[in-house]
Design a protein around this motif. Structure first.
Motif: not given
Length: 259
Positions: A16, A21, A46-47
């Protein structure tokens, strides 16, 4: 795992984060199946909405066993940057690698570890040796590995897409986050990356087209050494605290137990 074993499932540690990412996306683009180690599953959803998530904490060794299980490879992009504790680097940058290795229980995934272009720079005021110490653990483990020491995040212009790989700890410069992520994932898929440690910066020019050649030009780390090839000899293992030497011995024992 053997050098020729196919890599499919990749555990992403630090997924994250700002590099993590990108690394997840790079893994997906190369047809790999990433799963992310996260402390807070709901927040991570959410990420990383389309990524398998597994709950665990780098400071809780018992929580890591399920996460590492079945992984063909591990990408480590974690860091203590947002942690305000004075000993955060010891617990996260170093302790995270130690605890992941300890959780493997004889498994031998391929590992790509991100540290820092300044990992060996004792001449930089305020610089910490903890990332270098984490590198030593990985080398001592005997796992197939690549260690990438990226330069300053985002300190590279849009036309600086040529990757410069150096060794010896003297490199300095910038690199885009997606370039770091791509290099980490490519290192898992490129046989000439095995057993190598290098600094990574960007220069004016185009992206590499031949990763085998790019990584093949590097010197491999010396067999049996816990330091990277050409690293300065200014942090002798015999001068390290007993607890750190014990950690190295424990990792070597794990190596022997895995056959």
């Amino acid at each position: 795992m053997s050098q020729n074993q196919k890599i499919t499932d990749v555990l992403m540690v630090g997924a994250t984060g700002s590099i993590g990412q990108f690394a997840v996306r790079a893994a997906q683009q190369h047809g790999l199946r990433p799963r992310a180690l996260v402390r807070d599953v709901r927040r991570a959803e959410q990420r990383l909405p389309d990524v398998e998530l597994v709950q665990g904490d780098l400071e809780d060794p018992a929580s890591l066993r399920r996460a590492v299980g079945g992984a063909d490879a591990i990408v480590l992009t974690h860091g203590s940057g947002a942690d305000s504790r004075p000993d955060a680097r010891a617990h996260v940058d170093y302790g995270g690698v130690r605890n992941i290795l300890g959780a493997l229980d004889g498994a031998r995934p391929r590992v790509a570890l991100m540290t820092s272009v300044y990992s060996t720079r004792s001449d930089i005021p305020g610089n910490s040796p903890w990332k270098r110490r984490s590198e030593r653990l990985l080398r001592a483990s005997g796992l197939p590995y690549t260690i990438v020491r990226p330069g300053w995040f985002d300190h590279a212009g849009p036309t600086q897409r040529r990757l410069v790989l150096e060794q010896g700890g003297t490199a300095d410069g910038g690199i885009a986050r997606d370039q770091i992520a791509e290099t980490l994932v490519r290192s898992l898929l490129t046989v000439t990356a095995l057993g190598k440690t290098f600094e990574l910066i960007a220069a004016e020019g185009v992206e590499p087209s031949d990763w085998v050649e790019l990584l093949g030009a590097l010197k491999p780390d010396e067999s049996g050494s816990v330091d990277g090839v050409l690293d300065p000899a200014d942090l002798p293992v015999e001068g390290e605290p007993r607890a750190l030497r014990d950690d190295l011995d424990a990792v070597r024992l794990l190596r022997g137990a895995s056959g």
